[in-house]
Design a protein around this motif. Sequence first.
Motif, short mmCIF file in Angstrom:
data_model
loop_
_atom_site.label_atom_id
_atom_site.label_comp_id
_atom_site.label_asym_id
_atom_site.label_seq_id
_atom_site.Cartn_x
_atom_site.Cartn_y
_atom_site.Cartn_z
N GLN A 39 11.36 -9.25 -42.42
CA GLN A 39 10.97 -10.32 -41.49
C GLN A 39 9.76 -9.92 -40.65
O GLN A 39 9.18 -10.77 -39.97
N LEU A 40 9.40 -8.63 -40.63
CA LEU A 40 8.24 -8.19 -39.85
C LEU A 40 6.95 -8.28 -40.67
O LEU A 40 5.86 -8.10 -40.12
N LEU A 41 7.08 -8.55 -41.95
CA LEU A 41 5.89 -8.75 -42.80
C LEU A 41 5.53 -10.24 -42.79
O LEU A 41 6.36 -11.09 -42.45
N PRO A 42 4.29 -10.58 -43.15
CA PRO A 42 3.91 -11.99 -43.17
C PRO A 42 4.83 -12.81 -44.08
O PRO A 42 5.35 -12.30 -45.08
N ALA A 43 5.01 -14.08 -43.73
CA ALA A 43 5.97 -14.94 -44.45
C ALA A 43 5.72 -14.96 -45.95
O ALA A 43 6.66 -15.03 -46.74
N ARG A 44 4.45 -14.85 -46.35
CA ARG A 44 4.15 -14.97 -47.79
C ARG A 44 4.72 -13.81 -48.60
O ARG A 44 4.74 -13.86 -49.83
N VAL A 45 5.20 -12.75 -47.90
CA VAL A 45 5.84 -11.65 -48.62
C VAL A 45 7.08 -12.14 -49.38
O VAL A 45 7.51 -11.52 -50.35
N GLU A 46 7.64 -13.28 -48.95
CA GLU A 46 8.86 -13.81 -49.58
C GLU A 46 8.58 -14.55 -50.88
O GLU A 46 9.49 -14.96 -51.57
N SER A 47 7.31 -14.71 -51.19
CA SER A 47 6.97 -15.42 -52.42
C SER A 47 7.31 -14.59 -53.66
O SER A 47 7.27 -13.37 -53.63
N GLY A 48 7.63 -15.27 -54.74
CA GLY A 48 7.92 -14.58 -56.00
C GLY A 48 6.66 -14.29 -56.81
O GLY A 48 6.73 -13.66 -57.87
N ALA A 49 5.51 -14.75 -56.33
CA ALA A 49 4.25 -14.58 -57.07
C ALA A 49 3.23 -13.83 -56.19
O ALA A 49 3.32 -13.88 -54.97
N PRO A 50 2.26 -13.14 -56.80
CA PRO A 50 1.28 -12.35 -56.04
C PRO A 50 0.56 -13.16 -54.96
O PRO A 50 0.15 -14.29 -55.20
N GLN A 51 0.42 -12.56 -53.79
CA GLN A 51 -0.20 -13.20 -52.63
C GLN A 51 -1.27 -12.26 -52.08
O GLN A 51 -1.18 -11.05 -52.26
N PRO A 52 -2.23 -12.81 -51.34
CA PRO A 52 -3.24 -11.94 -50.73
C PRO A 52 -2.67 -11.16 -49.55
O PRO A 52 -1.80 -11.66 -48.83
N GLY A 53 -3.15 -9.94 -49.32
CA GLY A 53 -2.80 -9.17 -48.13
C GLY A 53 -3.61 -9.69 -46.97
O GLY A 53 -4.14 -10.79 -47.05
N PRO A 54 -3.76 -8.97 -45.87
CA PRO A 54 -3.18 -7.64 -45.66
C PRO A 54 -1.69 -7.71 -45.36
O PRO A 54 -1.20 -8.72 -44.87
N TRP A 55 -0.99 -6.61 -45.61
CA TRP A 55 0.46 -6.55 -45.41
C TRP A 55 0.77 -5.70 -44.18
O TRP A 55 1.13 -4.54 -44.29
N THR A 56 0.58 -6.33 -43.03
CA THR A 56 0.76 -5.58 -41.79
C THR A 56 2.11 -5.87 -41.13
O THR A 56 2.67 -6.96 -41.28
N PRO B 52 -3.94 -19.06 -34.44
CA PRO B 52 -5.13 -18.73 -35.22
C PRO B 52 -4.75 -17.85 -36.41
O PRO B 52 -4.02 -16.88 -36.25
N ALA B 53 -5.22 -18.18 -37.57
CA ALA B 53 -4.86 -17.39 -38.74
C ALA B 53 -5.57 -16.05 -38.67
O ALA B 53 -6.78 -15.98 -38.60
N SER B 54 -4.80 -14.98 -38.63
CA SER B 54 -5.38 -13.66 -38.51
C SER B 54 -5.75 -13.12 -39.88
O SER B 54 -6.41 -12.14 -40.01
N SER B 55 -5.25 -13.77 -40.91
CA SER B 55 -5.55 -13.30 -42.26
C SER B 55 -5.83 -14.53 -43.11
O SER B 55 -6.00 -15.62 -42.59
N ALA B 56 -5.83 -14.32 -44.38
CA ALA B 56 -6.11 -15.39 -45.31
C ALA B 56 -5.45 -16.70 -44.91
O ALA B 56 -6.08 -17.74 -44.84
N SER B 57 -4.15 -16.67 -44.62
CA SER B 57 -3.47 -17.94 -44.47
C SER B 57 -2.43 -17.98 -43.36
O SER B 57 -2.11 -19.05 -42.88
N GLN B 58 -1.89 -16.87 -42.97
CA GLN B 58 -0.77 -16.95 -42.03
C GLN B 58 -0.90 -15.91 -40.93
O GLN B 58 -1.50 -14.85 -41.11
N PRO B 59 -0.30 -16.21 -39.76
CA PRO B 59 -0.36 -15.25 -38.66
C PRO B 59 0.50 -14.02 -38.97
O PRO B 59 1.41 -14.08 -39.79
N ALA B 60 0.17 -12.92 -38.30
CA ALA B 60 1.02 -11.73 -38.41
C ALA B 60 2.38 -12.05 -37.82
O ALA B 60 2.52 -12.93 -36.98
N SER B 61 3.38 -11.34 -38.26
CA SER B 61 4.72 -11.54 -37.71
C SER B 61 4.86 -10.76 -36.41
O SER B 61 4.10 -9.85 -36.13
N ARG B 62 5.85 -11.17 -35.63
CA ARG B 62 6.09 -10.49 -34.36
C ARG B 62 7.47 -9.86 -34.36
O ARG B 62 8.40 -10.40 -34.97
N LEU B 63 7.57 -8.76 -33.66
CA LEU B 63 8.84 -8.06 -33.54
C LEU B 63 9.92 -8.95 -32.94
O LEU B 63 11.11 -8.74 -33.14
#
Length: 509
Positions: free
Chosen positions: A129-146, A13-24
Amino acid sequence: AAGALLAAGTAVPASSASQPASRLTDVIPAPRSVTADPGTTFELSERTAIRASGAAAPVGDYLAGVLRPSTGLPLPVAPGRGTGDIALHLDGDPALGPEGYRLRVAEDSVQLRATSTDGLFNGVQTLRQLLPARVESGAPQPGPWTMPGGEIADAPRFGHRAAMLDVARHFFGVEEIKRYIDQLARYKINKLHLHLSDDQGWRIQINSWPRLTEHGGSTEVGGGPGGYYTQQDYAEIVEHAASRHMTVIPEIDMPGHTNAALSSYAELNCDGQAPPLYTGIEVGFSSLCAGSEITYRFVEDVVREVAALTPGKYLHIGGDEAHSTTDEDYLAFMSEVLPLVEKYGKTPIGWHEYGKAEPRGDSVLQYWGTTNSDPSLGAAVARGNGILVSPADKSYLDQKYDESTELGLNWAGPTSVSEAYGWDPGSYLQGVPEEAVLGVEAPLWTETLETSEHLEFMSFPRLPAIAELGWSPPQELNWESFRQRLATHGPRLEAAGIDHYRSPQIPWP
Ligand code: TNX
């Protein structure tokens, strides 16, 4: 619930805009120990600073450079402390060794501690790697950054975790090399072995023998324009690698694999005749002339200039597939050349065939066979040589994934992701105890590869597999766990714009 493991194939289930939170527990390479703190999360905000001072500041700047483009957050890098911050400290636990780190993610801060900047850099690769996958994008993405709460204590199994790139069969420019270095660093690779010369091309400028590059660097497999690194270009590569906590190991392959040099200087040939440049993909037809004095003046000049460009301790002298050199000539050649490497302050590495020349001391043999064994290895271990393990049927990134892969060769393959992952470098070679294993390498030969996209397609996801074998403790090496974790890296590679093979063995989301 945060921290809970999801079963294979479960819809997330998408916990945010588009992607699940990352796991330890999704980190690659798998850390030594992971303690989740379910229910706790850290969130990056407009107020988050990266706290780093002194020697840690450049690692802080690197982290900010990774996080700012996608998050759009200011993330100033500054000394001091504050709540809501990410803090990098050089007061780590010596028990975690020179490259280890401890990463603690709490509600009010992220604390990364190591004894060295290498350790901090490794910790930063885990942190991203603990941040959502979209953190790896080179362009602005929606948060949250958990980030998920908990603690990781980590240290590598082997200090030598290498990738090799063949820039001789096809030439790759400085920007392409930097791009590959950045990709390798994500998976905690810390050595880049550059295969700088072969039959098809000589790629490093040697001031005292300028035709090596002017003529010998002027083409490549298939007859394209080739290319070479000026010494300044090369220094830029070495410096970029160092900024990614990676050491470059230059290889000048000798006495075979030398047609480009032989074509550049007639006097290096036993018969005094320069052969034409070569653009095919056969091996084993060329040899420096072991019996002539000028050969050793040539090798000394090359070794001296390359050593001067090399801050690391190793210089790779090749020595493989010398099918056109008699055994007697091979031994005579190596007995002259190995001391030259030491004369210029470097320690030799060679492909394992050079074991027959009985390299001394802390010299290293790089095993590239496919049989778990070689007659030379027992004596090498007895002499104290380190063994670098790169079995062609496991770790060669140039081998096809399966029969249908368009790129790549197939002489040791095909090599699926599970085959690349399914071996233990510490116990793989007969007669070689783990203490003698220096580490692992994933070589990428480029007979069929011409672009960064090609390099990426063959490397990902097998490079992360080899990286994990080099880093993670043996009890954490588990294919089922790896394929589940790797699946979560698909969106990361995607966001980063890194091409990769969507292996059907992996449950990609
Ligand atoms: C063998 S591995 C070679 C290379 C080729 C490679 C292709 C080794 C030491 N030599 O010259 O490029 O196979 O897979």
